[in-house]
Structures are given as structure tokens and as C-alpha cells.
Design a protein around this motif. Sequence first.
Motif, PDB file in Angstrom:
ATOM      1  N   ALA B 137       0.847  -1.194   0.000  1.00  0.00           N
ATOM      2  CA  ALA B 137       0.000   0.000   0.000  1.00  0.00           C
ATOM      3  C   ALA B 137       0.883   1.245   0.000  1.00  0.00           C
ATOM      4  O   ALA B 137       1.946   1.278   0.628  1.00  0.00           O
ATOM      5  N   LYS B 138       0.427   2.260  -0.776  1.00  0.00           N
ATOM      6  CA  LYS B 138       1.183   3.526  -0.813  1.00  0.00           C
ATOM      7  C   LYS B 138       0.386   4.584  -0.073  1.00  0.00           C
ATOM      8  O   LYS B 138      -0.702   4.957  -0.515  1.00  0.00           O
ATOM      9  N   PRO B 139       0.863   5.073   1.050  1.00  0.00           N
ATOM     10  CA  PRO B 139       0.126   6.141   1.726  1.00  0.00           C
ATOM     11  C   PRO B 139       0.244   7.442   0.930  1.00  0.00           C
ATOM     12  O   PRO B 139       1.200   7.626   0.176  1.00  0.00           O
ATOM     13  N   LEU B 140      -0.772   8.315   1.071  1.00  0.00           N
ATOM     14  CA  LEU B 140      -0.690   9.623   0.400  1.00  0.00           C
ATOM     15  C   LEU B 140       0.479  10.401   0.994  1.00  0.00           C
ATOM     16  O   LEU B 140       0.575  10.571   2.202  1.00  0.00           O
ATOM     17  N   ASP B 141       1.332  10.876   0.109  1.00  0.00           N
ATOM     18  CA  ASP B 141       2.616  11.421   0.552  1.00  0.00           C
ATOM     19  C   ASP B 141       2.677  12.924   0.288  1.00  0.00           C
ATOM     20  O   ASP B 141       2.677  13.353  -0.849  1.00  0.00           O
TER      21      ASP B 141
END
Lengths: 165, 365
Positions: B137-141
Motif C-alpha cells: 500500500a502507498k500512503p498519500l505522501d
Amino acid sequence: MEKLIEQFSLGLFVWQLILFIGLVLLLKKFAWKPILNAVNEREEGIKNALDEAENARKEMQNLTADNERILKEARAERDILLKEAREMKEGMIADAKEEAKIQATKVIEQAQATIQAEKQAAIAEIKNQVAELSLSIAEKVVRGELSDKAKQTKLVEDMLKEVTL
Amino acid sequence: MHRNNIVKLLTLLLLTVTISVKAQHDTHNETPVEDAHSGKDIKTEIKEYINHHLLDSYDFTLFSYTNDAGEHKYIGAPLPVILWDGGLQVFSSSKFNHGETVAEVNGNYYKVYHNKIYKTDAEGTISYDEAHHPTNAKPLDFSITKNVVFIFLVGLLMLFMFSKMAKNYKKSAVPTGLGRLLEPIILYIRDDIAIPNIGKKHYKRYMSYLLTIFFFVWIINLLGLTPLGVNVTNNIAVTLALALMTYFITTFSGNKDYWKHIFWMPGVPTLMKIILAPIELLGTFIKPFSLMIRLYANITAGHIVLMSIIGLMFIFKNWIGSPLSFGLAFALSLLELLVAALQAYIFTMLSALYFGSAVEEHDHH
């Protein structure tokens, strides 16, 4: 293309948008507006100054032209005045001469008339005197001669010889 | 044209150099120079270094080196990482140890892989799909990365520079100091970019944007060429943001004529109108897209070529290498100085052109 999408960073995108819009707004308020206004004002100022200088130059030219025209007119007027004055002077002198001449002729005529009259009067006087004198002589002679008849006649004759008129 | 010639020349030189390096290897039968730490050969390492240089970073690293004990040492400062992962997570990038360790924040584990933050387990395991893409999963960065810091610094610099210049005008109508250099540029943008393209009637509305974008792109390109070397305009995200702004300003200032020329081109037969409408509509997207790609590609290409040439010095270890590399790098740096200004000019110029087409008033007789 895939690499580009992979590289795309939402965070950087959002930050760039926020920071850039903020930068545009801040610069607009604190920099671009005052700078552009100042530059505009300066340009207007320069333009106005140039226009004014041009106007002043034109006005100056007009003034010089006016001055010259006025000077010319004044000169012409002076010439006319001088001419008039000269003419008037000449006229006056001519008039005066004429007048003097007439006056002189009149005086001379009067003098001649007077002289004539005086002469006549003197002649008349002399004549009277002579007549009176003749009468008184004649009376005396007549008285002396009347005593001697011959003498009387002679006297009368002598007397008459003497008297020439 | 000139640029093309130089690029061709450089390619030719690069080819010659590659061939001679190969020849050298053949004659001396040398083994490739091994890097003590990673075991990669030096060419791959240079390639990776260039790629790394072109990317954004979570730390503000000025330079790094490997010490005698074989450890990588970094000189710079950590920056805050801001993530949205079911709640706001803010922590220092020093927790990643330059991508070497897993950061543990409030019971969540994050790891940097290929310059992106992924959510992982405590060991930092990253699972891949068939195409070798991570499935984590890619967290909002929204981290304050090196580039964000740099954008911010450039913004501050511009604000300082131009507000100071604006203040000087209050004292005298004649520019002083830096204003003497900047005023002709500002006037150039006004008189030769904004007014001819947008027209005297409307240009004032766009001046702030045009001036800001010109100086922003120019200054940030120039600073990218300094030894500090923080590249901002070679991030597609940055150029996309800039191009999008141009797109939105164009779209929202478009008048009736502008839309009429897109959807119902006057003066052509009806059939042509129907064909032209989608093309013209597509054109409105392609224009800002080209802006985005042009700036990105020019700056990226410049940096890749420049760094490759500098990298030659390490590959080509004989007397001819360093002077050649230096000479080429110097010439290319000069060219890049020109490109930095040219790209800023083109971006501004084209933006002005698009704004002009949006507000143009046509006379149909």
C-alpha cells in the motif's frame, strides 16, 4: 511514459501548486504591482515631459514669430509715422512760407499805400503852404506895389516868373 | 538547429569514447573496476548515481561519501515526512536512514523503495507482482522533500529580491542595485512577450503570472546548475503543476470567440466544423501538455548529458579523460545556462500566446 507516471509525485505536485500560487499572489501584491506601477508612472512622466518640452518649443517658436511680427509691424508703423511727420512738417513749412509771403505782400502794399497817401498829403500840404505863402507874399507885394503903380506891376510880373508850378 | 548540432557532436564523441574504452579493455584484458561496497561496476554505479540525482529526495543531502569502514556518510539535514495513512503521520526522514531502514511511526511501518514510501511490516518486506512492481500500500505522501524545500527557498528569494526592488522605486523612479538588472527583463516580458501576444487591452491581468513563472523557472533552472544541483524542473509533477496553471488560466479567461473557434470554427463548411471540433478541443489539452514535457525533457536531458560527461572522468582513467571531460562539461554547462533562460522564456512566451488566443477578439466581416 510509464516511467514518467511512476516518477510522478502527488505530494510534490500539491506543494508546487500551493507554493507557486502563494508566490504569484504575494509577488503580485508586494512586487509586480508596485514595480509595474512605478515603471508606468515613470514612462508617463517621461512622455509628459517630452510632450511638454515639445509644446514649450512650439510656443517659444510662436512667441519668436509673434515678436518678429510685432517688431515688423512696429517698424512699419514708425516709418509711417515718421513719413507723416515729415510730410506734415513740410506742409507746415510750405504753409508758413505762403502765409508769410502773403503777409509780406500785404504789408508792402499797405506801406506803399501809406507812402502814397503820405506823399499825396505832403504834396497837398505843400501846395496849401505854397498857396498861403503866395497869398501872403502877394498880399505884401500887393501892399508895397500898390503904392507905386509901376513897381506893383513889375513885382507881380517877377513874382509870377518866380513861381513855377 | 545549433543545439541539435551540438547534441550530435556530443553523441559522436560519446560513441568514440565508448569504443576506445572497449578497445582499452580488450588490449589490456582488464577486469571492470569493482566498487568495494556494492560490488557493482563503475558504469552502473554512475548510471544509478545520475538517476538518483534526477530524483527527488526525502533528505536535504548536499553530498555523500563512503568512509574507510565502507559506510555511506551523508552531509545534509533530514526533512519532515508528512503522510496521510488513515490519519496524519508526521515524522523526520532521519528515521529512514536514507532508505536503509524501516521507519516505525505509531505502530505503522514505512519503507522507501525506489524513492517512494510504501507501507510494510516490521521487517520492511516488499512484495512484487509479475512486472516487478511493488504491491504494498502507498500512503498519500505530502512530505516536505528536498524539492519542496528548494521551491520554498526560491520563492523566498524571489519575494525578497522583488519586494526590495519594489521598495526602491518609492525612493527614486530610477532603478537601483539589482533592479537595474531585473528591470530590463521585466520590461522585456511586458513589451515583447505580454503586449504583442495578449494585446494592450488585456495584458495587465496576466503580467503577475507571466513574470512570476519566468523568474521562477529561470532562477530554479540556474540554481539546478550550481554544485548544489537541486533539480526541480526535471520533476514531471512540477512542470505539470506549472502547465496546469497555464491551462486553467487560458480556459477560464476564454471568451465567446475562443470557444466558438474550438467548437464551431467559423468560415469552414459544416462537415469540416464537425471534424475540426474534436481536434481543436484536443489541441487545448495538447498545448499545456507540450509545455509540461518540453520543460521537463530539456532540463532532464541537459542534466543527464552533463553528468554523463562528468562521469566519463571516472570511467576513462588516463591522461586524456579528465581534460576532455572537463572541456565538454564546461561547454555543455555554458549551453545549459542558455537553456535555463531559453526554457523559462519559451514557457512564458507560449503561456502568453495561449492567453492571447483566449482573449483575442476576432472581426468577422
